[in-house]
Design an enzyme around this catalytic site. Structure first.
Site, mmCIF file in Angstrom:
data_model
loop_
_atom_site.group_PDB
_atom_site.id
_atom_site.type_symbol
_atom_site.label_atom_id
_atom_site.label_comp_id
_atom_site.label_asym_id
_atom_site.label_seq_id
_atom_site.Cartn_x
_atom_site.Cartn_y
_atom_site.Cartn_z
ATOM 1 N N HIS A 90 -2.793 -12.723 -12.775
ATOM 2 C CA HIS A 90 -2.223 -12.523 -11.332
ATOM 3 C C HIS A 90 -3.124 -11.427 -10.691
ATOM 4 O O HIS A 90 -3.018 -11.153 -9.526
ATOM 5 C CB HIS A 90 -0.735 -12.163 -11.359
ATOM 6 C CG HIS A 90 -0.387 -10.818 -12.038
ATOM 7 N ND1 HIS A 90 -0.626 -10.577 -13.563
ATOM 8 C CD2 HIS A 90 -0.347 -9.359 -11.474
ATOM 9 C CE1 HIS A 90 -0.217 -9.387 -13.981
ATOM 10 N NE2 HIS A 90 -0.322 -8.508 -12.852
ATOM 11 N N ASP A 91 -3.816 -10.527 -11.537
ATOM 12 C CA ASP A 91 -4.803 -9.266 -10.875
ATOM 13 C C ASP A 91 -6.165 -9.715 -10.714
ATOM 14 O O ASP A 91 -6.910 -8.850 -10.680
ATOM 15 C CB ASP A 91 -4.500 -8.041 -11.501
ATOM 16 C CG ASP A 91 -3.146 -7.426 -11.225
ATOM 17 O OD1 ASP A 91 -2.705 -7.605 -10.120
ATOM 18 O OD2 ASP A 91 -2.764 -6.656 -12.201
ATOM 19 N N ASP B 26 6.051 -7.547 -13.184
ATOM 20 C CA ASP B 26 4.998 -6.793 -12.677
ATOM 21 C C ASP B 26 5.372 -5.313 -12.522
ATOM 22 O O ASP B 26 4.938 -4.524 -13.010
ATOM 23 C CB ASP B 26 4.441 -7.387 -11.404
ATOM 24 C CG ASP B 26 3.041 -6.854 -11.292
ATOM 25 O OD1 ASP B 26 2.376 -6.222 -12.266
ATOM 26 O OD2 ASP B 26 2.328 -6.596 -10.147
ATOM 27 N N HIS C 59 2.521 -12.603 -5.520
ATOM 28 C CA HIS C 59 3.456 -11.906 -6.443
ATOM 29 C C HIS C 59 3.715 -10.587 -6.271
ATOM 30 O O HIS C 59 4.512 -9.692 -6.945
ATOM 31 C CB HIS C 59 2.813 -11.879 -7.609
ATOM 32 C CG HIS C 59 1.612 -10.910 -7.877
ATOM 33 N ND1 HIS C 59 0.168 -11.163 -7.382
ATOM 34 C CD2 HIS C 59 1.498 -9.589 -8.408
ATOM 35 C CE1 HIS C 59 -0.508 -10.296 -7.479
ATOM 36 N NE2 HIS C 59 0.043 -9.318 -8.248
ATOM 37 N N HIS C 60 3.192 -10.057 -4.719
ATOM 38 C CA HIS C 60 3.698 -8.677 -4.308
ATOM 39 C C HIS C 60 4.498 -8.672 -3.045
ATOM 40 O O HIS C 60 4.919 -7.875 -2.698
ATOM 41 C CB HIS C 60 2.597 -7.833 -3.789
ATOM 42 C CG HIS C 60 1.799 -7.101 -5.117
ATOM 43 N ND1 HIS C 60 2.674 -6.269 -5.740
ATOM 44 C CD2 HIS C 60 0.574 -7.327 -5.867
ATOM 45 C CE1 HIS C 60 1.878 -5.596 -6.770
ATOM 46 N NE2 HIS C 60 0.537 -6.332 -6.800
ATOM 47 N N LYS D 199 -8.542 -8.136 -8.309
ATOM 48 C CA LYS D 199 -9.196 -6.915 -8.263
ATOM 49 C C LYS D 199 -10.519 -6.804 -8.680
ATOM 50 O O LYS D 199 -11.363 -5.718 -8.691
ATOM 51 C CB LYS D 199 -8.213 -5.927 -9.347
ATOM 52 C CG LYS D 199 -6.908 -5.656 -8.801
ATOM 53 C CD LYS D 199 -6.002 -4.775 -9.973
ATOM 54 C CE LYS D 199 -4.871 -4.571 -9.362
ATOM 55 N NZ LYS D 199 -4.009 -3.739 -10.480
ATOM 56 N N HIS E 207 -6.128 -7.433 -3.289
ATOM 57 C CA HIS E 207 -6.335 -8.273 -4.267
ATOM 58 C C HIS E 207 -5.571 -9.531 -4.492
ATOM 59 O O HIS E 207 -5.868 -10.475 -5.136
ATOM 60 C CB HIS E 207 -6.240 -7.353 -5.722
ATOM 61 C CG HIS E 207 -4.660 -7.135 -6.118
ATOM 62 N ND1 HIS E 207 -3.815 -6.089 -5.612
ATOM 63 C CD2 HIS E 207 -3.940 -7.931 -6.838
ATOM 64 C CE1 HIS E 207 -2.781 -6.352 -6.278
ATOM 65 N NE2 HIS E 207 -2.654 -7.204 -7.093
#
Length: 622
Positions: free
Chosen positions: A481-482, A563, A534-535, A485, A510
């Site tokens: 998920h990251d 998260d 997801h954010h 970055k 990201h």
């Protein structure tokens, strides 16, 4: 047979017969009709006599042709032919015989009997004892008269004597006890007495011939006075063919049910050996066979029993090795060439008799299992009775063997596909893990973060009742998920101080970066979209798209909760970890506003009721 036939009330005998009996002269005018005939025609005797018989019973081409044929081709012996009579009867047999020098002929039909006198003048019944005796002797059914006192026979017609296999001189002195199997005598005598009292009509009983063979007969009997003594008159009809037909229908019915049940097992099967075992069981339990076995192998010497029913394990091995005695037939079957091989009397085949006797089978069938010319194995079916594998039954067994072959081949193809899929899944999983490790190489302070978030997200999803396939997709998204970055400068990722607004805006890119990396990969789940969202927050305050409520994928809403909890609980370069409980307070306080309520409640249950730990509990997909 020695008793004078004229002493018997023959009219009563004729009226007691279920057959339709009548006499007519050369102009086909009726001179006699028994009760069965009159009842079927729906007329009285006075209305029938003197009229052409086709006016009483509508004329048909079959009966008329028979009568003309008999007039033109009179012979001293019985004739047999099939005709179709009016009234719904199907094909019947006729016998004809000369009655006397005046040229009068007799006809008798099975099930519907026509007895025809071709004299020009009406015959007075009182003067026709000889004719009536001939009628009696030429009836299609067997007639017996027995004394009620000792159940000994005093009279039997020619058909009855032939049916029992005795000569006319052997018949006197025989009785009920002599023409029925000994084991059935109590039941026979009970039925005899019930018929004597008029309690039952037609009964079906086993009848024993002189040679000891048994046949079923429908017997109707009634009391009769003969020379002042009480007798019983019985009418016997051999129903062997009807019983054989019924058993045949029952056998085929069982076979059709067997095929149906095997096809149901085929649809449900997930394992080929289990399918073979179920097929063998159904053949024995439902099909009525003595035993069944499925063999695999490259040839007779390598044939191996893999499934069986009605056999012990040792007997199943014997079936496989017993194939060597039929090397040519089974060998061809194992090579996928033979269509089927049957032996309907194994006792008559010396090389097979001993093995068959050990197995308790009298006949067997060997059917190849093959698809598109490719050999799979052999289905062996054993019967405890000889002579059962006729053409129709073998055809149905071949159909069943074809269905089983298809099922085995289909399960093997499915298994091969699953192996390939498992390899692809493993390869994909390793690829995703490798991608995830790139982020951790650039951001060592968050090493393990993606794995822990993925594990917690899967645990939340499983507590919420999501199916395992969706959970697998969620896990895949969680571990990467990251990934976006990778586009963020390392000095920002590892900065020990508070980020500036500009730096934070870079960090917020990201999710979009991760989406761009993942969207080109053909995942079976919306992994790229989950990573992108997801954010996002329920109230629209999230990033990068500002989605609200149901606009956000459920998996993304779950991943967001996981998260937040993991990030707040863990240490970062710019701050110490807050711990789990402050993180739980954060999601609880904003449940339904920022975070999905169901996901929050599931997360709280995991930590507060089920003692979930971010490090100790790794809830990987099943």
């Amino acid at each position: 047979m020695a008793t004078d036939i004229q002493a018997l009330d023959l009219r009563r005998v004729l009226d007691a017969s279920p057959s339709l009996i009548f006499l007519h002269d050369r102009e086909f005018r009726l001179v006699l009709a028994n009760r069965a005939y009159l009842e079927r025609a729906g007329v009285t005797e006075a209305e029938a006599l003197g009229r052409p018989y086709w006016e009483v019973f509508p004329k048909g081409e079959g009966p008329l042709a028979s009568c003309l044929h008999a007039l033109e081709n009179a012979e001293e012996e019985d004739e047999k032919e099939e005709v179709h009579l009016p009234g719904g009867e199907v094909f019947l047999s006729r016998s004809a015989a000369v009655l006397d020098s005046a040229g009068r002929y007799l006809y008798s039909r099975h099930d519907l009997s026509d007895i025809t006198d071709l004299d020009r003048t009406r015959v007075a019944l009182a003067e026709s004892g000889t004719a009536l005796q001939t009628i009696f002797d030429h009836a299609a059914d067997g007639f017996l008269v027995a004394r009620a006192s000792d159940r000994r026979f005093v009279l039997g017609n020619r058909r009855m004597v032939e049916m029992l296999g005795y000569g006319p001189e052997e018949f006197p002195g025989l009785g009920v006890m002599d023409i029925h199997p000994e084991a059935e005598l109590p039941h026979v005598i009970e039925q005899f007495e019930r018929q004597r009292r008029g309690e039952v009509g037609v009964v079906t009983l086993p009848v024993k011939r002189k040679d000891g063979s048994i046949f079923p007969a429908d017997i109707s009997a009634a009391p009769l006075l003969l020379n002042g003594g009480e007798c019983m008159m019985g009418i016997f009809r051999d129903v062997t063919e009807q019983h054989q037909a019924r058993r045949r229908i029952e056998c085929l019915g069982r076979m059709y049910r067997t095929i149906s049940l095997c096809n149901q097992a085929l649809v449900r099967a997930t394992d080929e050996l289990e399918l073979c075992r179920e097929t063998c069981r159904v053949l024995v339990d439902e099909g009525g066979f003595r035993s069944a076995c499925v063999m695999y192998g490259a040839g007779p010497a390598q044939a191996q029993a893999v499934a069986w029913a009605g056999l012990s394990e040792e007997e199943a091995r014997l079936v496989a090795t017993y194939g060597a005695a039929r090397a040519e037939e089974i060998g061809r079957a194992l090579d996928g060439e033979a269509q089927a091989d049957t032996n309907n009397d194994l006792a008559q085949t010396p090389v097979l008799a001993e093995g068959a006797a050990r197995l308790g089978v009298a006949a067997d069938a060997v059917l190849p299992l093959a698809v598109n010319g490719k050999r799979l194995g052999v289905l062996w079916v054993g019967s405890g009775k000889a002579g059962v594998f006729d053409e129709e039954l073998v055809m149905l067994l071949k159909e069943l063997a074809g269905d089983l072959s298809f099922g085995i081949a289909n399960l093997r193809t499915r298994a091969e596909r699953l192996i390939v899929q498992e390899k692809l899944d493993a390869s994909l999983d390793h690829t995703v893990a490798a991608i995830a490790s790139l982020v951790e190489l650039r951001d060592p302070y968050t090493a393990g973060h993606q794995r822990r978030v993925a594990d917690l997200a899967c645990a939340i999803a499983r507590d919420m009742g999501l199916d395992e396939d969706r959970i697998l997709g969620l896990h895949m998204a969680g571990v990467v998920h990251d990934i976006g970055k990778i586009h963020v400068p390392a000095e920002i990722l590892t900065s020990p101080g508070k980020l500036t607004d500009a730096e934070f805006e870079i960090i917020k890119t990201h999710p979009k970066g991760g989406y761009e990396i993942l969207k080109g990969i053909d995942f079976p789940w919306p992994v790229a979209d989950i990573v992108l969202q997801h954010h996002e927050k329920l109230d629209g305050s999230g990033y990068p798209q500002g989605l609200k409520g149901e606009e956000i994928l459920l998996e993304a809403r779950i991943l967001c909760v996981a998260d937040v909890v993991e990030a707040m609980s863990s240490h970062r370069p710019y701050r110490p970890g807050f711990g789990v409980f402050p993180a739980l307070q954060e999601i609880s306080r904003n449940k339904g506003r920022l975070y999905d309520a169901a996901a929050v409640e599931a997360c709280l249950r995991l930590f507060l009721e089920k003692n979930y730990s971010l490090e100790a509990n790794r809830t990987l997909p099943a």
